[in-house]
Write a protein that holds these residues in place. Sequence first.
Motif, PDB file in Angstrom:
ATOM      1  N   UNK A  53       0.793  -1.221   0.000  1.00  0.00           N
ATOM      2  CA  UNK A  53       0.000   0.000   0.000  1.00  0.00           C
ATOM      3  C   UNK A  53       0.825   1.270   0.000  1.00  0.00           C
ATOM      4  N   UNK A  54       2.171   1.135  -0.120  1.00  0.00           N
ATOM      5  CA  UNK A  54       3.056   2.298  -0.057  1.00  0.00           C
ATOM      6  C   UNK A  54       2.736   3.177   1.151  1.00  0.00           C
ATOM      7  N   UNK A  55       2.618   2.548   2.309  1.00  0.00           N
ATOM      8  CA  UNK A  55       2.324   3.257   3.549  1.00  0.00           C
ATOM      9  C   UNK A  55       3.607   3.870   4.082  1.00  0.00           C
ATOM     10  N   UNK A  56       3.572   5.164   4.328  1.00  0.00           N
ATOM     11  CA  UNK A  56       4.764   5.858   4.803  1.00  0.00           C
ATOM     12  C   UNK A  56       4.973   5.652   6.302  1.00  0.00           C
ATOM     13  N   UNK A  57       6.227   5.787   6.720  1.00  0.00           N
ATOM     14  CA  UNK A  57       6.609   5.606   8.111  1.00  0.00           C
ATOM     15  C   UNK A  57       6.893   6.975   8.711  1.00  0.00           C
ATOM     16  N   UNK A  58       5.977   7.477   9.514  1.00  0.00           N
ATOM     17  CA  UNK A  58       6.118   8.817  10.076  1.00  0.00           C
ATOM     18  C   UNK A  58       7.230   8.907  11.111  1.00  0.00           C
ATOM     19  N   UNK A  59       7.776   7.765  11.546  1.00  0.00           N
ATOM     20  CA  UNK A  59       8.911   7.802  12.473  1.00  0.00           C
ATOM     21  C   UNK A  59      10.206   8.122  11.748  1.00  0.00           C
ATOM     22  N   UNK A  60      10.201   7.964  10.415  1.00  0.00           N
ATOM     23  CA  UNK A  60      11.402   8.223   9.624  1.00  0.00           C
ATOM     24  C   UNK A  60      12.386   7.085   9.616  1.00  0.00           C
ATOM     25  N   UNK A  61      12.064   5.958  10.253  1.00  0.00           N
ATOM     26  CA  UNK A  61      13.019   4.852  10.361  1.00  0.00           C
ATOM     27  C   UNK A  61      12.840   3.810   9.252  1.00  0.00           C
ATOM     28  N   UNK A  62      11.871   3.998   8.376  1.00  0.00           N
ATOM     29  CA  UNK A  62      11.591   2.982   7.369  1.00  0.00           C
ATOM     30  C   UNK A  62      12.554   3.020   6.203  1.00  0.00           C
ATOM     31  N   UNK A  63      12.224   2.252   5.180  1.00  0.00           N
ATOM     32  CA  UNK A  63      13.036   2.177   3.971  1.00  0.00           C
ATOM     33  C   UNK A  63      12.840   3.439   3.149  1.00  0.00           C
ATOM     34  N   UNK A  64      13.934   4.034   2.712  1.00  0.00           N
ATOM     35  CA  UNK A  64      13.875   5.285   1.964  1.00  0.00           C
ATOM     36  C   UNK A  64      13.618   5.026   0.484  1.00  0.00           C
ATOM     37  N   UNK A  65      12.724   5.828  -0.086  1.00  0.00           N
ATOM     38  CA  UNK A  65      12.442   5.761  -1.518  1.00  0.00           C
ATOM     39  C   UNK A  65      11.944   7.120  -1.963  1.00  0.00           C
ATOM     40  N   UNK A  66      12.057   7.397  -3.252  1.00  0.00           N
ATOM     41  CA  UNK A  66      11.666   8.695  -3.784  1.00  0.00           C
ATOM     42  C   UNK A  66      10.151   8.771  -3.964  1.00  0.00           C
ATOM     43  N   UNK A  67       9.576   9.866  -3.518  1.00  0.00           N
ATOM     44  CA  UNK A  67       8.160  10.142  -3.720  1.00  0.00           C
ATOM     45  C   UNK A  67       7.986  10.736  -5.110  1.00  0.00           C
ATOM     46  N   UNK A  83       1.629 -10.856   5.272  1.00  0.00           N
ATOM     47  CA  UNK A  83       0.575 -10.956   6.281  1.00  0.00           C
ATOM     48  C   UNK A  83       0.713  -9.840   7.319  1.00  0.00           C
ATOM     49  N   UNK A  84       1.957  -9.501   7.684  1.00  0.00           N
ATOM     50  CA  UNK A  84       2.177  -8.401   8.626  1.00  0.00           C
ATOM     51  C   UNK A  84       1.717  -7.088   8.015  1.00  0.00           C
ATOM     52  N   UNK A  85       1.977  -6.916   6.714  1.00  0.00           N
ATOM     53  CA  UNK A  85       1.454  -5.729   6.040  1.00  0.00           C
ATOM     54  C   UNK A  85      -0.063  -5.685   6.127  1.00  0.00           C
ATOM     55  N   UNK A  86      -0.707  -6.819   5.844  1.00  0.00           N
ATOM     56  CA  UNK A  86      -2.162  -6.863   5.851  1.00  0.00           C
ATOM     57  C   UNK A  86      -2.744  -6.464   7.192  1.00  0.00           C
ATOM     58  N   UNK A  87      -2.131  -6.920   8.278  1.00  0.00           N
ATOM     59  CA  UNK A  87      -2.625  -6.570   9.612  1.00  0.00           C
ATOM     60  C   UNK A  87      -2.504  -5.069   9.869  1.00  0.00           C
ATOM     61  N   UNK A  88      -1.371  -4.490   9.486  1.00  0.00           N
ATOM     62  CA  UNK A  88      -1.175  -3.057   9.712  1.00  0.00           C
ATOM     63  C   UNK A  88      -2.071  -2.228   8.804  1.00  0.00           C
ATOM     64  N   UNK A  89      -2.257  -2.698   7.580  1.00  0.00           N
ATOM     65  CA  UNK A  89      -3.120  -2.001   6.624  1.00  0.00           C
ATOM     66  C   UNK A  89      -4.555  -1.947   7.153  1.00  0.00           C
ATOM     67  N   UNK A  90      -5.043  -3.088   7.674  1.00  0.00           N
ATOM     68  CA  UNK A  90      -6.406  -3.121   8.231  1.00  0.00           C
ATOM     69  C   UNK A  90      -6.518  -2.178   9.413  1.00  0.00           C
ATOM     70  N   UNK A  91      -5.480  -2.136  10.250  1.00  0.00           N
ATOM     71  CA  UNK A  91      -5.488  -1.239  11.403  1.00  0.00           C
ATOM     72  C   UNK A  91      -5.482   0.223  10.965  1.00  0.00           C
TER      73      UNK A  91
END
Length: 225
Positions: A53-67, A83-91
Amino acid sequence: MSDNQRARFVLQYGPVADRVAAQTGISRDVLLSQWGLETGWGKSVIPGTNNLGNIKDSSGRGVRARDNMTGSRDAYRAYATPEAFGNDYASLLARRYPGALGAGDDVMRFSSALKAGGYAEDPRYVDKMASIYGGLTGAPTAGLGADAPTDYPIDADALYGIAPAAAGPASGPKIGKITTAPGAISKSMASQQTQGQDAAPTPAAQTPDYSAWIDNYIRSIVNNA
């Protein structure tokens, strides 16, 4: 985009979509359509993230990529498994986009709720979602008019990603599938997830930032064209 590519994506991520559908009341076909739009049916998943889902990480600790919309390099959430993505996406949907919950097969309601909540900046986002859903399911394309395509072209280079040919040579660093992390879909880290409490923890293992290598490689292609 080939039918085989879409079929492989559906086969691989269908079980994840089934789990998210059970948690959110949104049909698997609507979910798969959105993830297909985000990733070009899997062609543009940020390497090492399982982030459909290209969900951004507001903590800044995630994988860097160009917007792709803003040109900035932002951090994106990384997940150990789809599956971990799916759980976070639903949340995330439950917290930030409650209007999308219970949408069932109503792709217009689902995508309109995401658009209204700030998940997407693309002014044609709702239309593209309806078109892609129609191409996946054969349902009539809604909201686009009589002359609209039945399946919006979502090659990675046409919408939100870099063409796979620009991912780099096989002998270079192991990049895999490259994405420009579409800003058209993921608005801003602050507005998409709001405050730090919505940020999901990222795995301990840090994925290297290949952005500079990718930029240099693309420049060499342009200069030698």
